[in-house]
Design a protein around this motif. Structure first.
Motif, PDB file in Angstrom:
ATOM      1  N   LEU A 183      58.089  -7.113 -49.012  1.00  0.00           N
ATOM      2  CA  LEU A 183      59.141  -7.933 -49.486  1.00  0.00           C
ATOM      3  C   LEU A 183      60.370  -7.828 -48.511  1.00  0.00           C
ATOM      4  N   ASP A 184      60.787  -8.466 -47.443  1.00  0.00           N
ATOM      5  CA  ASP A 184      61.507  -8.230 -46.597  1.00  0.00           C
ATOM      6  C   ASP A 184      62.393  -9.482 -46.083  1.00  0.00           C
ATOM      7  N   PRO A 185      63.472  -9.706 -46.748  1.00  0.00           N
ATOM      8  CA  PRO A 185      64.216 -10.930 -46.296  1.00  0.00           C
ATOM      9  C   PRO A 185      64.721 -11.014 -44.921  1.00  0.00           C
ATOM     10  N   TRP A 186      64.985  -9.692 -44.365  1.00  0.00           N
ATOM     11  CA  TRP A 186      65.450  -9.751 -42.915  1.00  0.00           C
ATOM     12  C   TRP A 186      64.472 -10.359 -41.893  1.00  0.00           C
ATOM     13  N   MET A 187      63.241  -9.748 -42.299  1.00  0.00           N
ATOM     14  CA  MET A 187      62.147 -10.181 -41.340  1.00  0.00           C
ATOM     15  C   MET A 187      61.633 -11.530 -41.639  1.00  0.00           C
ATOM     16  N   GLY A 208      63.114 -14.124 -44.043  1.00  0.00           N
ATOM     17  CA  GLY A 208      63.875 -15.066 -44.845  1.00  0.00           C
ATOM     18  C   GLY A 208      63.595 -14.977 -46.040  1.00  0.00           C
ATOM     19  N   THR A 209      64.432 -15.846 -46.861  1.00  0.00           N
ATOM     20  CA  THR A 209      64.279 -15.935 -48.403  1.00  0.00           C
ATOM     21  C   THR A 209      62.919 -16.654 -48.791  1.00  0.00           C
ATOM     22  N   LEU A 210      62.549 -17.679 -47.966  1.00  0.00           N
ATOM     23  CA  LEU A 210      61.475 -18.618 -48.585  1.00  0.00           C
ATOM     24  C   LEU A 210      60.172 -17.538 -47.931  1.00  0.00           C
ATOM     25  N   GLY A 211      60.338 -16.897 -46.744  1.00  0.00           N
ATOM     26  CA  GLY A 211      59.394 -16.141 -46.272  1.00  0.00           C
ATOM     27  C   GLY A 211      59.038 -15.050 -47.638  1.00  0.00           C
ATOM     28  N   THR A 212      59.995 -14.696 -47.953  1.00  0.00           N
ATOM     29  CA  THR A 212      59.849 -13.376 -48.914  1.00  0.00           C
ATOM     30  C   THR A 212      59.150 -14.116 -50.340  1.00  0.00           C
ATOM     31  N   LEU A 213      59.508 -15.191 -50.644  1.00  0.00           N
ATOM     32  CA  LEU A 213      58.837 -15.958 -51.668  1.00  0.00           C
ATOM     33  C   LEU A 213      57.362 -16.140 -51.610  1.00  0.00           C
ATOM     34  N   ARG A 214      56.928 -16.564 -50.220  1.00  0.00           N
ATOM     35  CA  ARG A 214      55.777 -16.781 -50.059  1.00  0.00           C
ATOM     36  C   ARG A 214      54.827 -15.572 -50.098  1.00  0.00           C
ATOM     37  N   SER A 215      55.578 -14.356 -49.502  1.00  0.00           N
ATOM     38  CA  SER A 215      55.012 -13.075 -49.599  1.00  0.00           C
ATOM     39  C   SER A 215      54.485 -12.585 -51.032  1.00  0.00           C
ATOM     40  N   PHE A 216      55.457 -12.950 -51.837  1.00  0.00           N
ATOM     41  CA  PHE A 216      55.183 -12.716 -53.306  1.00  0.00           C
ATOM     42  C   PHE A 216      54.328 -13.400 -53.716  1.00  0.00           C
ATOM     43  N   ALA A 217      53.861 -14.560 -53.325  1.00  0.00           N
ATOM     44  CA  ALA A 217      53.086 -15.503 -53.967  1.00  0.00           C
ATOM     45  C   ALA A 217      51.592 -15.078 -53.698  1.00  0.00           C
ATOM     46  N   ARG A 218      51.566 -14.262 -52.214  1.00  0.00           N
ATOM     47  CA  ARG A 218      50.215 -14.102 -51.750  1.00  0.00           C
ATOM     48  C   ARG A 218      49.873 -12.757 -52.720  1.00  0.00           C
ATOM     49  N   GLY A 219      50.800 -11.997 -52.969  1.00  0.00           N
ATOM     50  CA  GLY A 219      50.316 -10.739 -53.704  1.00  0.00           C
ATOM     51  C   GLY A 219      50.317 -10.881 -55.130  1.00  0.00           C
ATOM     52  N   PHE A 250      56.029 -18.483 -59.330  1.00  0.00           N
ATOM     53  CA  PHE A 250      55.780 -18.384 -57.909  1.00  0.00           C
ATOM     54  C   PHE A 250      54.537 -19.620 -57.795  1.00  0.00           C
ATOM     55  N   PRO A 251      54.615 -20.083 -56.463  1.00  0.00           N
ATOM     56  CA  PRO A 251      53.782 -21.067 -56.350  1.00  0.00           C
ATOM     57  C   PRO A 251      52.307 -20.716 -55.879  1.00  0.00           C
ATOM     58  N   PRO A 252      51.317 -21.396 -55.912  1.00  0.00           N
ATOM     59  CA  PRO A 252      50.054 -20.788 -55.317  1.00  0.00           C
ATOM     60  C   PRO A 252      50.070 -20.767 -53.771  1.00  0.00           C
ATOM     61  N   PRO A 253      49.256 -19.484 -53.379  1.00  0.00           N
ATOM     62  CA  PRO A 253      49.389 -19.290 -51.898  1.00  0.00           C
ATOM     63  C   PRO A 253      48.630 -20.185 -51.419  1.00  0.00           C
ATOM     64  N   PRO A 254      48.842 -20.371 -49.935  1.00  0.00           N
ATOM     65  CA  PRO A 254      48.027 -21.420 -49.160  1.00  0.00           C
ATOM     66  C   PRO A 254      46.546 -21.138 -49.172  1.00  0.00           C
ATOM     67  N   VAL A 255      45.818 -22.182 -49.075  1.00  0.00           N
ATOM     68  CA  VAL A 255      44.422 -22.205 -49.229  1.00  0.00           C
ATOM     69  C   VAL A 255      43.832 -21.895 -47.961  1.00  0.00           C
ATOM     70  N   ARG A 256      42.814 -20.887 -47.810  1.00  0.00           N
ATOM     71  CA  ARG A 256      42.335 -20.437 -46.345  1.00  0.00           C
ATOM     72  C   ARG A 256      41.119 -21.432 -46.217  1.00  0.00           C
ATOM     73  N   PRO A 257      41.131 -21.781 -44.720  1.00  0.00           N
ATOM     74  CA  PRO A 257      40.018 -22.671 -44.263  1.00  0.00           C
ATOM     75  C   PRO A 257      38.760 -22.274 -44.569  1.00  0.00           C
ATOM     76  N   LYS A 258      37.690 -23.384 -45.063  1.00  0.00           N
ATOM     77  CA  LYS A 258      36.514 -22.832 -45.313  1.00  0.00           C
ATOM     78  C   LYS A 258      35.681 -22.418 -43.953  1.00  0.00           C
ATOM     79  N   SER A 259      35.985 -22.976 -42.873  1.00  0.00           N
ATOM     80  CA  SER A 259      35.367 -22.523 -41.597  1.00  0.00           C
ATOM     81  C   SER A 259      36.027 -21.858 -40.782  1.00  0.00           C
ATOM     82  N   SER A 260      35.677 -21.200 -39.979  1.00  0.00           N
ATOM     83  CA  SER A 260      36.473 -19.920 -39.188  1.00  0.00           C
ATOM     84  C   SER A 260      36.513 -20.725 -37.653  1.00  0.00           C
ATOM     85  N   LYS A 261      37.841 -20.847 -37.101  1.00  0.00           N
ATOM     86  CA  LYS A 261      38.098 -21.256 -35.824  1.00  0.00           C
ATOM     87  C   LYS A 261      37.704 -20.143 -34.650  1.00  0.00           C
TER      88      LYS A 261
END
Length: 453
Positions: free
Chosen positions: A73-77, A79-90, A239-250
């Protein structure tokens, strides 16, 4: 700064959360955090570990103790919204989030940005304050009162005192807490066999320590710390649900991961997967270069395995061919060292991949430490925008090598480092956090997808 309702989705989830902060570095935060995580896990509680700041070593221990990935969790690297996303993923699927702080509670860059206190206030989570008992008795009360009064907006859950030498000292410290407005929830005795070992870049990696260490540490903490009250004092954070990963690989991206290459931000790997990457983990120490469309070499300890790496001539040849064919290569710190021609350790030279012409030399002195913002100045596969990260190294190059980018520190002051940014190569001493510009992960995958196996 708090988590506002409009920053989470209507389907937001919740998890009880607490922050472990200390008066200063060396107080035993990581040892205590690992012990709490292991002890609660042993009770069947699904704990979710987090680490404040850019560190890539402590998270390996927290992850091992919790038996699940640890997120920075690193707001400098990010930002605030990115920190919230990091928390949601974990946080997903967890019963309790435990956030280990960085340095002292209020230590950060300019204005306290990125400090443990900022994270605690961002999530409105209570702080379990860690204090070191070495060489102190009742005077600890003055230290506690100073922290309580320095910033009244920080909420405290209680305190744990580490490094307690004897029952007599424990009685003195109990008296000290009776004079304060903070409750002590445990006294951890001085640890003879349970201290985490260190070397030049910090603690040893968790993979080098037996699992029994964390189990024993968990039992010790359970015997000496009031875990029930600590858990009851945690505050629910939405916290919001983290992003959904695509079903197929690119595209397929091979990631170097072994004893020599072990420094990765977990979120970087997640972002690549969310962008459609299929990650192939391999050991440069033991395995051939996999057939993939892109390559990622993280940091670590190539200097400890220089002789073994020098024998990997077939891998060197395959890597040069992959680069010649335009496949994107991201290399950070130890990974950047590996791309160079030579590594000198204790006056002995070892051959490396030779993709870059540099001669890297290990030294006994710290050469660089701190946040970095990289400003690309030439077209490259990763990002046209600035990327933020962290630099921590004891090595240097014998000749200057900084092509295709500029670098500044957290205060915007230009700094010199080493690296090369061009078309399909992004290599430097800086560990970049892709969360600082999430489109970078998409760019990486897109460039890889354009390359044939």
């Amino acid at each position: 700064m708090t988590v506002k309702e409009d920053q989470v989705s209507l389907k937001a989830m919740e998890i009880p959360t607490l922050v472990i902060g200390a008066t200063q570095s060396g107080s035993g935060k990581t040892t205590l955090a690992c012990g709490i995580l292991a002890a609660l896990r042993q009770r069947g509680i699904a704990v979710r570990p987090f680490k404040v700041g850019p560190d890539y070593i402590d998270p390996s221990h927290l992850a091992r103790a919790a038996e699940c990935p640890c997120y920075n969790l690193d707001p400098w690297m990010t930002g605030t919204l990115g920190t919230l996303r990091s928390f949601a993923r974990g946080a997903c699927g967890g019963d309790l989030a435990v956030i280990e702080g960085v340095m002292g509670l209020f230590d950060g860059v300019a204005g306290g940005l990125g400090s443990t206190a900022q994270i605690a206030k961002l999530f409105r989570a209570p702080v379990l304050l860690v204090l070191n008992a070495q060489g102190v008795g009742q005077s600890l009360a003055a230290q506690v009162e100073g922290f309580l009064n320095f910033d009244p907006t920080v909420r405290y859950l209680g305190a744990v005192v580490t490094n307690v030498a004897s029952p007599r000292q424990e009685r003195m410290l109990e008296e000290a807490f009776s004079w304060t407005g903070l409750k002590c929830l445990g006294f951890l005795p001085r640890l003879k066999d349970l201290g985490l070992p260190k070397r030049h870049l910090g603690l040893f990696m968790a993979g080098e320590i037996r699992r029994s260490f964390y189990e024993k540490l968990g039992r010790l903490v359970a015997e000496n710390v009031n875990l029930d009250e600590i858990r009851a004092g945690a505050r629910k954070v939405a916290f919001p649900p983290p992003p959904v990963r695509p079903k197929s690989s690119k595209a397929s991206i091979a990631v170097a991961r072994d004893e020599a290459f072990c420094f990765y931000y977990q979120e970087n790997l997640d972002l690549l997967k969310e962008a459609g990457a299929s990650l192939i983990f391999f050991s440069p120490l033991k395995e051939d270069l996999p057939e993939a469309q892109g390559y990622y070499f993280g940091g670590g300890y190539p200097e400890l395995f220089a002789a073994q790496l020098a024998k990997r001539k077939g891998l060197f040849k395959a890597l040069k061919e992959a680069y010649r064919r335009g496949k994107p290569i991201l290399a950070e710190c130890g990974g950047f060292m590996f791309l160079n021609q030579q590594l000198i350790v204790e006056e002995k030279a070892f051959r490396l991949s030779g993709l870059l012409p540099g001669k890297v030399e290990m030294t006994s002195r710290l050469k660089a430490l701190g946040y970095r913002k990289l400003l690309p100045r030439v077209p490259n596969f990763l990002s046209p925008a600035p990327l933020r990260g962290h630099e921590f190294r004891y090595s240097t190059l014998k000749e200057p090598m900084q092509y295709g980018f500029e670098a500044v520190d957290a205060w915007g002051k230009e700094v010199s480092t080493f690296g090369v940014v061009r078309e399909n190569l992004f290599a430097s001493y800086v560990h970049v956090h892709l969360g600082s510009f999430p489109k970078a992960a998409e760019n990486f995958v897109a460039q890889a997808a354009a390359c044939q196996l």
